[in-house]
Design an enzyme around this catalytic site. Structure first.
Site, mmCIF file in Angstrom:
data_model
loop_
_atom_site.group_PDB
_atom_site.id
_atom_site.type_symbol
_atom_site.label_atom_id
_atom_site.label_comp_id
_atom_site.label_asym_id
_atom_site.label_seq_id
_atom_site.Cartn_x
_atom_site.Cartn_y
_atom_site.Cartn_z
ATOM 1 N N SER A 250 40.496 31.924 33.510
ATOM 2 C CA SER A 250 40.002 31.146 34.650
ATOM 3 C C SER A 250 38.503 30.878 34.673
ATOM 4 O O SER A 250 38.033 30.089 35.485
ATOM 5 C CB SER A 250 40.419 31.820 35.958
ATOM 6 O OG SER A 250 41.771 31.545 36.218
ATOM 7 N N LYS B 180 32.625 31.620 43.476
ATOM 8 C CA LYS B 180 34.025 31.228 43.613
ATOM 9 C C LYS B 180 34.537 31.825 44.927
ATOM 10 O O LYS B 180 34.182 32.964 45.278
ATOM 11 C CB LYS B 180 34.804 31.783 42.426
ATOM 12 C CG LYS B 180 36.249 31.360 42.322
ATOM 13 C CD LYS B 180 36.872 31.970 41.062
ATOM 14 C CE LYS B 180 38.303 31.531 40.839
ATOM 15 N NZ LYS B 180 38.859 32.094 39.583
ATOM 16 N N SER C 213 41.161 28.687 36.884
ATOM 17 C CA SER C 213 41.112 28.471 38.321
ATOM 18 C C SER C 213 39.690 28.353 38.871
ATOM 19 O O SER C 213 39.529 27.923 40.011
ATOM 20 C CB SER C 213 41.823 29.623 39.023
ATOM 21 O OG SER C 213 41.124 30.831 38.807
#
Lengths: 502, 481
Positions: free
Chosen positions: A177, A78, A153
């Site tokens: 997330s 990420k 996210s």
């Protein structure tokens, strides 16, 4: 034989170690899959193909090393996890050109385990959001339905893993997330116990909530990634020193636990007390198809010998409010360092110091980030601290007590990850509160600091989109989650390949 | 006590003293804690506030803070907490300072000192740990530059109660704190380099009244002169306002040492909201009782107590005792030298009248002279035993410091060894008396002051090497016998 990119991480490892394929071949397969799907998914913000291939070549030259658990394995990060020498943007205009000169501890551990980092994944700006629509560089799409969100996210990571662009990825989970996008994209995601994985080099959002964790296509794959990144780090003062822990620390062999669960599911589940928090199962707005799939999964557990126990989390109703107050307060301070002075987006000429800061930050941050900074400043303002922050901190304590009570009777708890399957783009655009409520079932665990595993339990009868079940556990008892998760995974039918990419 | 300088008004002052700690590294990272250097050469992701960097507390800083707190009689909070104090400034890399709010590491102490000839007790409200900011460099019309070498330097902030009555007491308190903290090894106390600086909270009230007046805070004073100047000016400014029937505003003021004036920086209404909240990156600082006891047990004797002991038990005068105690490490050196067996007064005389002046002449710190306490003790003993005279020891000091030869060897080579040999001296005394019969007769007739004349004669004959006590004795024998 299946395409190489379709292998699980565990299968790919066997193939590498037995020299059925090389690191180069595996990396090329992922790159090809990436090129074939990325136009539709936009799961990645930067591609590190050249570096990845160079590293694969080097690894192949020296040959497989069994003692390195991720040798030759193409993975992704990420884009809020620092990777030395590569852009780390947090999907923010503020950090568009930021290249860290240090590795996040978790990234360093992947590298030293022999992993190949293939790309940095899209996310909601600074990990604030549940759809990946809040990215300054464009939204990601759900591989099961390109018109729907992948969740967030860590949406880019979940979409990439489900699509076969990589064998696994690291995401971060502040309020859900990792678990939410894993559920919406039909992969497995583990949010570790707070303090389990070093946060050093993870660009902070809510420091007392943030945890880095793995996303992969199977529970065992998650366990393999987790085993590499877990463990104390002197660079992170909040990382847990388990050697200082009181006696009775649960099992810490994660890969073994997951393998045992998959090998003998009934044995692993027999007599296991699984708590069902009524506040989750009876939540208004829980979609019938999600409820149905999750209840079927419970029946599978029960048939295998697990004992289902109704439990209460009486303070759950305050969880979303407490979470947004505390995480925004922390976020506001954490994001204060982005002032344009030392790095990041910088306003050109400014009349004075204040307008320099205002102009740099207004241009650097997107609307959701600005909203949270303002919320955070508000709840900490003189005269409001007691009414908001202090109250939220008290609720947090009470919620942890709720969990401790429930988990003293049960080894783990089970609940849906989200109230619904993936939703269309723009669905929460003009209603931030509706967006915040998408975290209803996930923020609780971050408040309590406990571990949670999201895994797919079939496609919704109506939407034909993945539904995720969440297993929640005692502190540092990820092994129990992985064992039960792998057992359940074995007993429910697999999802198959994402429909929209077929 | 009524401060006469303010005429009918009593000045009330409390200090907030910021002190840089003498640690090897910064408060939350491993960068060296050293003053100055090429800008931005002592920075890392942590102290430069890079994304993803995290703080790790320096345990040496915690120990030094405890040392300071315990020496000031504070109680130690077994669990204290770091908070974030938020404000934007280019030299503040994280956009917040990491400082202790509630609870601080130490609270509620008291220090006693002498000021203006009386005993003064000053209560300490709290002592807490925090990190320093970097520095902005404004170069003319060009861009302002930021140097982060100082960012992350460990500080303790000591907050006194408003127990000081007037600028002189404020300065004496600061001097006292500086001496104490340097003595404890907590700080280098170098005010020119900003190692110690303070904010002065000052208000006036009618003498004899209880309620405090409205105070002004004068920020960032980094010398005794500026504390004195700022307090005096502020005292006058407030007095003029009050006597004209006006009201003092609660505000923060800045002092300009060049003009000697203070000016308003911001009013109470403009005071920033720092939005303190517990720093989620740092667990509470939890202290074992055993650590606290270990540090308490390791505290050196307080400088006041030591000075008093030097005066009372060792017979030094106030000036000697104060000089030895004031200079860091010098009292330890003195006590180490005493182990050689020489008298305390003699050792003090040789340190203060031999070593220090010679060092001053050479522009050295005494610690750089390389003159061991053992040699100091030996030199003093040689004087005590009459092998060399005090005068000779002082005269030979430069050579003593330059070479490895002991004082009696040097003296012998130069023929300055004190003659304590009774036969040799007896001869000289007898000759002196016989060679000066007129003076001898006058002496015997009652002009005893002439003894000095005879001593001079003997000294001349022995080139100053005669042991004066022995010479006196022998002369008396010949003159009176």
């Amino acid at each position: 034989m299946a395409e190489l990119y379709e292998l699980t991480l565990s299968q790919a490892r066997s193939a590498l170690l037995s020299r059925e394929c090389g690191a180069m071949e595996l990396t090329r397969a992922c790159c090809a899959r990436l090129r074939a799907t990325e136009d539709r998914l936009h799961a990645c913000l930067s591609l590190l193909e050249e570096e990845a291939l160079a590293q694969a070549k080097k690894l192949d030259e020296s040959g497989p090393e069994a003692h390195r658990p991720l040798w030759g394995m193409p993975l992704m990060l990420k884009d809020n996890i620092c990777l030395r020498g590569s852009p780390t943007t947090c999907a923010s205009a503020m950090l568009r050109d930021f290249v860290p000169f240090y590795d996040a501890e978790a990234a360093a551990r992947l590298k030293s385990a022999g992993a190949i980092i293939l790309a940095k994944n899209n996310l909601d700006e600074f990990a604030m959001g549940s759809t990946t629509e809040n990215s300054a560089f464009g939204r990601s799409a759900n591989p099961w339905d390109l018109g729907k969100v992948p969740g967030g996210s860590s949406g880019g990571s979940a979409a990439a893993v489900s699509a076969g662009q990589a064998f696994g990825a690291l995401g971060s989970d502040t309020g859900g997330s990792i678990r939410l996008p894993a559920a919406l994209c039909g992969c497995v995601g583990l949010k570790p116990t707070y303090g389990r994985v070093s946060r050093f080099g993870l660009v902070a959002f809510g420091s007392s909530f943030d945890q880095i964790g793995p996303l992969a296509r199977t529970v065992e794959d998650c366990a393999r990634l987790f085993e590499v990144i877990a463990g104390p780090d002197p660079k992170d003062s909040t990382s847990a020193r388990l050697d200082l822990y009181p006696e009775g620390l649960p099992e810490q062999n994660f890969v073994e636990a997951a393998q045992a669960g998959g090998r003998s599911p009934e044995e692993s589940l027999k007599g296991l007390a699984v708590g069902l928090p009524k506040e989750f199962w009876e939540q208004e707005g829980l979609s019938p198809e999600v409820a149905q799939n999750c209840r079927e999964a419970l029946q599978v557990l029960e048939r295998a010998g697990a004992e289902l126990v109704p439990v209460d989390l009486p303070h759950q109703k305050y969880a979303v409010a407490a979470y947004y107050i505390m995480s925004s307060a922390e976020a506001g301070a954490n994001l204060a360092r982005f002032d344009g002075v030392r790095y990041g987006l910088r306003a050109k000429a400014a009349a004075d110091l204040d307008s320099f800061f205002v102009s740099s930050r207004s241009r650097g941050f997107g609307p959701e980030v600005r909203r949270r900074i303002m919320l955070g400043a508000f709840v900490l303002s003189a005269g409001y601290y007691d009414a908001y922050y202090r109250k939220a901190a008290q609720i947090r304590r009470l919620l942890r007590d709720d969990f401790d009570r429930a988990l003293s009777r049960c080894r783990l708890l089970a609940a849906p990850v989200a109230t619904r399957t993936a939703w269309p783009f723009g669905f929460t655009e003009n209603d931030p509160l509706a967006a915040y409520k998408m975290d209803l079932f996930t923020v609780t665990l971050n408040l309590a600091g406990l571990p949670g595993l999201a895994l797919p339990v079939g496609l919704g009868a109506h939407s034909r989109l993945p539904v995720g079940l969440q297993l929640m556990g005692r502190p540092f008892d990820e092994a129990a989650l992985l064992r039960a998760g792998a057992a359940l995974e074995r007993l429910v039918p697999p999802l198959g390949a994402p429909a929209a990419l077929a | 006590m009524v401060n006469t300088g303010a005429g009918g008004w009593e000045t009330v002052i409390g200090l907030e003293v910021h002190t840089q700690l003498n640690t090897r590294t910064k408060l939350f990272c491993r960068c060296p804690n050293v003053f100055g250097g090429e800008p931005n050469t002592r920075v890392c992701p942590v102290c430069a506030g890079m994304p993803g960097a995290l703080p790790v507390i320096n345990s040496q800083a915690v120990r030094l803070a405890l040392r300071a707190g315990l020496a000031m009689g504070c109680s130690v909070n077994r669990s204290s907490l770091f908070s974030r104090k938020s404000y934007f400034y280019p030299d503040l890399p994280n956009g917040y300072q990491t400082s202790q709010w509630e609870p601080p590491i130490c609270s509620g102490g008291r220090v006693a000192l002498r000021s203006g000839g009386h005993e003064l007790g000053v209560r300490i409200n709290r002592l807490h740990l925090e990190n320093d900011a970097g520095k902005c460099l404004h170069a003319g019309d060009g861009p302002s530059l930021v140097d982060l070498n100082r960012a992350g330097t460990p500080l303790i902030e000591i907050v006194s109660e408003p127990d000081l009555r007037g600028p002189e007491e404020a300065v004496d308190f600061m001097r006292h704190l500086r001496r104490l903290l340097v003595y404890l090894g907590v700080t280098d106390g170098n005010m020119e380099e900003g190692s110690m600086r303070c904010d002065v909270n000052i208000s006036l009230r009618r003498a004899g009244t209880e309620v405090y007046g409205t105070r002004a805070e004068i920020k960032n004073l980094n010398s005794f002169n500026s504390i004195m100047g700022a307090s005096r000016h502020e005292q006058e400014r407030q007095r003029e306002i009050l006597e004209a029937g006006g009201e003092v505003l609660q505000e923060t003021r800045h002092y300009d040492p060049d003009t000697g004036l203070t000016r308003s920086m911001r009013s109470k209404e403009e005071a920033p909201d720092y939005r303190y909240f517990p720093c989620p990156d740092l667990p509470p600082v939890v202290l074992d009782a055993s650590l606290i006891e270990e540090i308490r047990a390791g505290l050196p004797e307080a400088p006041e107590a030591r000075q008093k002991r030097f005066e009372d038990a060792l017979g030094l005068n106030v000036e000697e005792a104060a000089m030895l105690v004031d200079s860091p490490g010098l009292a330890d050196y003195f006590e180490a030298a005493l182990r050689g067996g020489a008298g305390a007064k003699r050792v003090a005389t040789l340190i203060l009248g031999g070593l220090l002046p010679e060092c001053a002449r050479r522009g050295l710190d005494w610690t750089e002279a390389g003159f061991s306490p053992e040699r100091m003790g030996h030199t003093a003993l040689m004087v005590d035993e009459g092998r060399v005279s005090l005068r000779t020891a002082r005269e030979l000091w430069a050579e003593l410091m330059d070479g490895g030869l002991e004082v009696e060897v040097l003296a012998e080579r130069k023929g300055l060894l004190q003659v304590s040999d009774a036969t040799a001296l007896e001869e000289a005394a007898r000759e002196a008396v016989e060679a000066n019969p007129a003076e001898a007769a006058a002496y015997r007739a009652g002009k005893t002051k002439l003894l000095a004349f005879f001593v001079g004669q003997v000294m001349k004959a022995t080139r100053g090497a005669g042991n004066p006590a022995l010479v006196n004795e022998l002369l008396k024998k010949y003159l009176e016998g």
